[in-house]
Scaffold this active site. Structure first.
Site, short mmCIF file in Angstrom:
data_model
loop_
_atom_site.label_atom_id
_atom_site.label_comp_id
_atom_site.label_asym_id
_atom_site.label_seq_id
_atom_site.Cartn_x
_atom_site.Cartn_y
_atom_site.Cartn_z
N ARG A 117 6.67 34.25 56.97
CA ARG A 117 7.68 33.41 57.24
C ARG A 117 8.78 33.56 56.27
O ARG A 117 8.27 33.81 54.81
CB ARG A 117 7.18 32.04 57.50
CG ARG A 117 6.52 31.91 58.67
CD ARG A 117 7.47 31.71 60.16
NE ARG A 117 6.77 31.40 61.06
CZ ARG A 117 6.48 32.25 62.00
NH1 ARG A 117 6.55 33.33 62.10
NH2 ARG A 117 5.86 31.68 63.25
N HIS B 56 13.54 38.97 62.80
CA HIS B 56 12.34 38.24 63.22
C HIS B 56 12.07 38.88 64.60
O HIS B 56 11.88 38.08 65.70
CB HIS B 56 12.71 36.70 63.60
CG HIS B 56 11.18 36.07 63.47
ND1 HIS B 56 11.05 34.80 62.94
CD2 HIS B 56 9.89 36.28 64.03
CE1 HIS B 56 9.77 34.34 62.88
NE2 HIS B 56 9.14 35.33 63.76
#
Ligand code: NDP
Ligand code: OXD
Length: 308
Positions: free
Chosen positions: A223, A271
């Site tokens: 993340r 992502h």
């Protein structure tokens, strides 16, 4: 026995078909269909609002659409509601592809060649064998283990780091904070596959990244919140680190004026390392609902106090 689904409509269409064909006893509603909130026991969502949760009085389990659960607002979730992350083969397959691509790109000096190409410079770099490039993975869960298994046949010396002790054939395993310096000192390529928790936020910072050998490179597929951005930029500019492949940022999307976009030693992707695959995820979810109905342990259940 009813499931409410509140995510991507195209995936919802596929899930509805699979539930109808393979688990017709489980009611499947997406948010656009009229439904009685009092009948909903299961919710499959990415980031449900506090209002949605508050409006489901009989909710028992919140299933994440993805592998991560850090996007959930745990404070809005009554303590009796169980939380389950997604474990399905599509996510693991995508992550294996991406992490392998990133590791090989760094191993084979792709960042240098991208720069040389911009200048029309023919500049070969002496080849290092895989056996001379040590790769370490932070996080030895479902995805970290899958990535290490995929990297093994290339011959890279492999290591891994987790919270509790783990054993993996062909991988030097380290556990806990005290073991972090030794783990980092032996990583020429560091791949972060940790969940984002109070303990792991900001873990990729000057203090830890400085412990990597000079010239090491980073792959962050965990993340954006794991990385202290300014520390990475400084360590790249000081040439302590030679490059980074970043799939996740904070915030997402990354603002257009962010220094990562134009940095010559950063490869950035939006992502996309892996994505939940609709068909295999629907079947994984059905299998988990069946486990719940049978009173068996649910695969991927999160220890809420631990944060993953
Ligand atoms: P798991 O829960 O299966 O594994 C997590 C691993 O991290 C475990 O080995 C755990 O240790 C370790 N860990 C957790 N906290 C710490 C800590 N404080 N110190 C050391 N180790 C720790 O997760 P997954 O493998 O399924 O997924 C990992 C993450 O990957 C997700 O949470 C998500 O953030 C990210 N992801 C990113 C995607 C992308 O497209 N970029 C796609 C999918 C996931 P232990 O073994 O002791 O429990
Ligand atoms: C996930 C992700 O958590 O896509 O599944 O990041």
């Amino acid at each position: 026995m009813t499931l409410l689904y509140t995510s991507d409509p195209e995936r919802g269409r596929i899930w509805r078909e699979i539930f109808a064909a393979e688990a017709s006893d489980i009611g499947f509603f997406d948010a656009s269909q009229p439904h009685d909130p009092a009948t909903i026991r299961y919710l499959a969502a990415w980031a449900p609002s506090a209002e949605l949760i508050a409006g489901l009085p009989n909710l028992e389990i919140l299933f994440s659409i993805g592998a991560g659960i850090d996007q959930f607002d745990m404070n809005a979730l009554p303590p009796h509601i169980r939380v389950v992350r997604m474990i399905e083969p599509g996510i693991a397959a995508g992550m294996v592809e991406y992490a392998t691509m990133a590791a090989l790109a760094l191993h084979r000096n792709l960042i240098d060649y991208r720069e040389a190409q911009k200048d029309a410079r023919w500049a070969p770099i002496k080849l290092k064998s895989a056996g001379e490039r040590r790769i370490g993975v932070m996080g030895l869960g479902n995805l970290g283990q899958a990535v290490l298994k995929a990297l093994a046949p290339f011959g890279f010396p492999l290591s891994g780091w987790s919270r509790s002790p783990r054993a993996m054939e062909g991988v030097t395993c380290h556990a806990g904070e005290a073991a972090l310096p030794d783990f980092l000192a032996a990583c020429d390529i560091l791949i972060c596959l940790l969940p984002l928790t109070d303990e792991t936020r900001g873990i990729l910072c000057r203090k830890t990244l400085s412990l990597l050998p000079r010239g090491a490179a980073l792959v962050n597929v965990g993340r954006g919140g794991h990385l202290v951005e300014q520390d990475l930029l400084s360590l790249l500019d000081e040439a302590h680190l030679s490059g980074a492949v970043l799939d996740v940022t904070d915030p997402e999307p990354l603002p257009a004026d962010h220094p990562f976009w134009a940095h010559p030693r950063i490869i950035l992707t939006p992502h996309v390392a892996s994505m939940t695959r609709a068909d295999s995820a629907a079947r994984a979810l059905i299998a988990n609902i069946r486990r719940h109905q049978a009173g068996a342990p649910i695969e991927g259940e999160v220890a809420r106090g631990r944060g993953y």
